[in-house]
Scaffold this active site. Structure first.
Site, PDB file in Angstrom:
ATOM      1  N   LYS A 250      59.876  -8.571   6.673  1.00 33.52           N
ATOM      2  CA  LYS A 250      60.481  -8.650   5.085  1.00 33.52           C
ATOM      3  C   LYS A 250      60.514  -7.249   4.561  1.00 33.52           C
ATOM      4  O   LYS A 250      59.350  -6.885   4.033  1.00 33.52           O
ATOM      5  CB  LYS A 250      59.829  -9.589   4.432  1.00 33.52           C
ATOM      6  CG  LYS A 250      60.760 -10.125   2.946  1.00 33.52           C
ATOM      7  CD  LYS A 250      59.847 -11.183   2.473  1.00 33.52           C
ATOM      8  CE  LYS A 250      60.662 -11.499   1.083  1.00 33.52           C
ATOM      9  NZ  LYS A 250      61.038 -10.505   0.105  1.00 33.52           N
ATOM     10  N   ARG A 255      68.617  -5.466  -1.461  1.00 31.88           N
ATOM     11  CA  ARG A 255      69.855  -5.898  -0.797  1.00 31.88           C
ATOM     12  C   ARG A 255      70.792  -5.389  -0.827  1.00 31.88           C
ATOM     13  O   ARG A 255      71.352  -4.946  -1.737  1.00 31.88           O
ATOM     14  CB  ARG A 255      69.888  -7.418  -1.354  1.00 31.88           C
ATOM     15  CG  ARG A 255      70.671  -8.321  -0.464  1.00 31.88           C
ATOM     16  CD  ARG A 255      69.628  -9.019   0.570  1.00 31.88           C
ATOM     17  NE  ARG A 255      70.458  -9.893   1.384  1.00 31.88           N
ATOM     18  CZ  ARG A 255      70.172 -11.284   1.425  1.00 31.88           C
ATOM     19  NH1 ARG A 255      69.248 -11.736   0.431  1.00 31.88           N
ATOM     20  NH2 ARG A 255      70.816 -12.003   2.293  1.00 31.88           N
ATOM     21  N   PHE A 341      70.136  -7.112   9.124  1.00 29.92           N
ATOM     22  CA  PHE A 341      69.648  -8.422   9.471  1.00 29.92           C
ATOM     23  C   PHE A 341      70.487  -9.409   9.842  1.00 29.92           C
ATOM     24  O   PHE A 341      70.592 -10.561  10.324  1.00 29.92           O
ATOM     25  CB  PHE A 341      68.473  -8.811   8.800  1.00 29.92           C
ATOM     26  CG  PHE A 341      68.545  -9.122   7.225  1.00 29.92           C
ATOM     27  CD1 PHE A 341      69.217  -9.910   6.699  1.00 29.92           C
ATOM     28  CD2 PHE A 341      67.779  -7.987   6.400  1.00 29.92           C
ATOM     29  CE1 PHE A 341      69.556  -9.923   5.421  1.00 29.92           C
ATOM     30  CE2 PHE A 341      68.096  -8.115   4.957  1.00 29.92           C
ATOM     31  CZ  PHE A 341      68.929  -9.183   4.482  1.00 29.92           C
TER      32      PHE A 341
HETATM   33  P1  ATP Z   1      65.158 -14.403  -3.408  1.00 27.58           P
HETATM   34  O1  ATP Z   1      65.956 -13.292  -2.935  1.00 27.58           O
HETATM   35  O2  ATP Z   1      64.747 -15.142  -2.508  1.00 27.58           O
HETATM   36  O3  ATP Z   1      65.815 -15.097  -4.836  1.00 27.58           O
HETATM   37  P2  ATP Z   1      63.705 -12.202  -4.348  1.00 27.58           P
HETATM   38  O4  ATP Z   1      64.969 -11.387  -4.635  1.00 27.58           O
HETATM   39  O5  ATP Z   1      62.901 -12.079  -5.456  1.00 27.58           O
HETATM   40  O6  ATP Z   1      63.873 -13.577  -3.869  1.00 27.58           O
HETATM   41  P3  ATP Z   1      61.905 -12.208  -2.388  1.00 27.58           P
HETATM   42  O7  ATP Z   1      61.457 -13.448  -2.744  1.00 27.58           O
HETATM   43  O8  ATP Z   1      61.060 -11.066  -2.150  1.00 27.58           O
HETATM   44  O9  ATP Z   1      63.299 -11.613  -3.106  1.00 27.58           O
HETATM   45  O10 ATP Z   1      62.678 -12.464  -0.817  1.00 27.58           O
HETATM   46  C1  ATP Z   1      63.973 -12.322  -0.527  1.00 27.58           C
HETATM   47  C2  ATP Z   1      64.728 -11.001  -0.143  1.00 27.58           C
HETATM   48  O11 ATP Z   1      64.002 -10.402   0.887  1.00 27.58           O
HETATM   49  C3  ATP Z   1      65.947 -11.045   0.311  1.00 27.58           C
HETATM   50  O12 ATP Z   1      66.835 -11.417  -0.816  1.00 27.58           O
HETATM   51  C4  ATP Z   1      66.087  -9.565   0.699  1.00 27.58           C
HETATM   52  O13 ATP Z   1      66.544  -8.625  -0.150  1.00 27.58           O
HETATM   53  C5  ATP Z   1      64.708  -9.180   1.268  1.00 27.58           C
HETATM   54  N1  ATP Z   1      64.662  -9.129   2.577  1.00 27.58           N
HETATM   55  C6  ATP Z   1      64.061  -8.140   3.364  1.00 27.58           C
HETATM   56  N2  ATP Z   1      64.094  -8.167   4.627  1.00 27.58           N
HETATM   57  C7  ATP Z   1      64.583  -9.449   4.908  1.00 27.58           C
HETATM   58  C8  ATP Z   1      65.100  -9.821   6.002  1.00 27.58           C
HETATM   59  N3  ATP Z   1      64.646  -9.174   7.342  1.00 27.58           N
HETATM   60  N4  ATP Z   1      65.952 -11.221   6.120  1.00 27.58           N
HETATM   61  C9  ATP Z   1      66.236 -11.466   4.966  1.00 27.58           C
HETATM   62  N5  ATP Z   1      65.947 -11.083   3.721  1.00 27.58           N
HETATM   63  C10 ATP Z   1      65.390  -9.904   3.866  1.00 27.58           C
END
Ligand code: ATP
Length: 583
Positions: A250, A255, A341
């Site tokens: 992760k 994104r 990904f």
């Molecule tokens: P969310 O996107 O779930 O609302 P967030 O933006 O706060 O939450 P996180 O909770 O940290 O982010 O986790 C999800 C995010 O992780 C994804 O939106 C993406 O940007 C990131 N990410 C990093 N690596 C990956 C991966 N291998 N597959 C999917 N997402 C990933």
């Protein structure tokens, strides 16, 4: 449809808290809109078109006040003091137009499309003389409007319509208006791939529901990104994924959705904003890397140390936001790697409906990894031990944790949806529970002592997607640096509301209410039952809601998230239950 008729519905919408009533009001208004439907839908969203077209209205307050002053013959000082009193230029203009129109017999009715067209032309005014031309155009609109119309026109022009309805509620109104409630899930999915509410509305109005539900990912139109659920234990994740999962690193960056079509490349952010200009280096590298005609790719862009190859934390990624003139320098000093990904579309064919493993195989086949483009590291396993070791490796490689992805045939790409096909796993060392939350600012308290003259604490809420409301979950007073404390008054000044915003649910009364729009990342010791806060009120226990204990701001504003993207009531309930299970 006349704008005046829409205004009647807007007024009634601002009086109800119930989502079902909102849907009824919207549906009734949409069914009467006729050829004005497309314009009406955008205006109800507080926009002039879909987000990805980047049409900016948001006229500066000074310009609006100048137009109000001239048209009403009132001096600027008076208007400024009225603005300070009401905190809403719409309300100021309503009062001014009220006194003006008593003497005017020449009000011309404006249609919703007519208004939309005029607003679009205001958004296009630029260059020499643009200030004067904008003032005149605003005056031209106001001269023909009655007080209620003036209120909404000014709110739209200033970019603060604040009807407080989410896209999901608007979509429900459309689906009901045209009798497609039995297809609502498919229509919502189509909207997530093709987020143009006006386009979907006109197709539904014509009865072309099949064309809507066929809308999959389309090159150059940003799809809403797929989201992950969260679980605190790897063993729970493996169980939830039926015994085996693909664990991917992760990455902690931005994104990034990359579109290629007819030789042109566009990049979109998590919030569907076009950010192509911020990534000249990635665009150049893309052209040399990919062997395809058209595609839509999903990944995370992460800055790395050019000398050591180490990944930098997210703060460095924000260097790429908004500093167009410095981009060239920044891209040399802090190069980015995009860790891909997923793939949604390839060479004229949507692939979002194929299973995850198949999509990954296709992605691997269209490029060879280099410095700029790499594949997200992954391990497919059914062993908890192997997954835990992989997690430790991810942390030491500078990542935040893992995202587990289901490997069964039903593991499709679900735009905009949070579901159990993807589950994230993080360890936050500063926090007792595993993950941070993204909360919405709904109010602020004046500070005392060292914080006097500033805000000392904020009232924070979560999003209840079923009711389309924001429910209070904690008072946040820790984690603010002096710089942030100093910046908060001006950051919130344009969002202050004199009364509790209609879609905010809170018994705690802050000194000022803030229209839900700013999202901040917060960690906490635990979630507890609370008689004060309104998150999940009465769901787990009578007369009690859920609240965060010892909440702390991490320093990260989530400007990439809309308030509806904040942590939801449902997620808080889920975390509370998991916490109870562990204790
Ligand atoms: P969310 O996107 O779930 O609302 P967030 O933006 O706060 O939450 P996180 O909770 O940290 O982010 O986790 C999800 C995010 O992780 C994804 O939106 C993406 O940007 C990131 N990410 C990093 N690596 C990956 C991966 N291998 N597959 C999917 N997402 C990933």
């Amino acid at each position: 449809m006349l704008f005046r008729e829409a205004v009647q519905t807007f007024n009634r919408m601002s009086e109800t808290r119930k989502r079902l009533e909102l849907v009824d009001l919207l549906s009734e208004m949409f069914s009467r809109a006729g050829t004005d439907l497309r314009a009406l839908v955008y205006i109800t969203q507080g926009k002039l078109g879909p987000d990805y077209l980047g049409i900016e209205l948001g006229v500066a307050d000074e310009l609006i006040m100048a137009a109000l002053s001239r048209i009403s013959g009132t001096d600027m000082e008076h208007i400024q003091s009225e603005y300070a009193k009401y905190g809403d230029l719409g309300a100021v203009s309503k009062n001014l137009m009220g006194s003006k129109s008593q003497g005017s017999l020449f009000n011309e009715d404006i249609s919703v499309s007519g208004l939309h067209e005029k607003l679009l032309s205001i958004s296009k005014i630029s260059g020499q003389g643009s200030v004067e031309n904008r003032i005149r155009a605003i005056m031209g609109l106001l001269i023909n409007s009655d007080p209620d119309e003036a209120l909404y026109i000014i709110r739209i022009i200033s970019g603060r319509l604040r009807l407080g309805v989410s896209d999901a509620t608007i979509l429900s109104g459309l689906v009901r208006a045209f009798g497609f409630e039995d297809r609502s899930e498919e229509i919502e999915e189509a909207f997530n791939f093709h987020p143009d509410m006006g386009e979907i509305a006109t197709l539904l109005q014509k009865g072309h529901v099949e064309s809507v539900v066929r809308m999959g990912p389309t090159p150059m139109i940003p799809a809403k990104v797929m989201l992950a659920e969260r679980l605190p234990e790897i063993s729970d994740i493996i169980e939830k994924m039926d015994g085996s999962a693909a664990f991917e690193y992760k990455y902690d960056g931005m994104r990034t959705q990359i579109h290629l079509y007819k030789g042109e490349i566009r990049i979109f952010s998590r919030g569907s904003e076009e950010t192509t200009r911020n990534f000249p280096d990635i665009i150049a590298a893309f052209k040399k890397t990919f062997r395809c005609e058209s595609c839509i790719l999903d990944g995370e862009a992460v800055p790395y140390n050019a000398e050591t190859g180490e990944l930098f934390p997210f703060q460095m990624a924000s260097l790429r936001r908004g500093r167009i003139h410095e981009i060239d320098r920044v891209s040399k000093d802090v190069p980015l790697a995009v860790f891909l990904f997923d793939i949604l579309y390839l060479d004229g064919r949507p692939v979002h409906g194929l299973p995850y493993s198949e999509r990954r195989r296709i992605l691997e086949g269209i490029f060879s990894e280099n410095e700029s483009f790499r594949l997200a590291k992954r391990l497919v396993t059914s062993s908890e031990k192997e997954a835990s070791e992989f997690f430790e490796q991810a942390i030491s490689d500078g990542c935040e944790g893992l995202v587990a992805k289901k490997v069964s045939p039903d593991s499709v790409y679900r735009a905009g949806a949070r579901g159990w096909l993807w589950i994230k796993f993080k360890r936050d060392y500063q926090s007792e529970f595993n993950d941070s939350l993204d909360l919405v600012v709904i109010g602020a308290f004046y500070g005392h002592g060292r914080r006097s003259g500033k805000y000392g604490a904020l009232l924070m809420g979560v999003y209840n997607s079923e009711d389309d409301t924001y429910e209070s979950v904690c008072k946040l007073g820790t984690g603010f640096t002096d710089d942030i404390l100093a910046a908060m008054p001006s950051m919130f000044s344009e969002r202050i509301e004199k009364k509790k915003p209609v879609r905010v649910i809170s018994e705690m009364e802050p000194d000022v209410w803030i229209y839900p729009s700013v999202v901040m990342e917060v960690i906490a010791a635990e979630i507890t039952l609370s008689p004060i806060h309104r998150c999940a009120y009465g769901i787990l226990k009578e007369n009690a809601g859920l609240a965060l204990r010892f909440p702390r701001f991490t320093g990260r504003f989530r400007s990439d998230k809309k308030p509806e993207d904040a942590t939801s009531t449902r997620e808080i309930i889920e975390i509370y239950k998991n916490q109870k299970k562990k204790s």
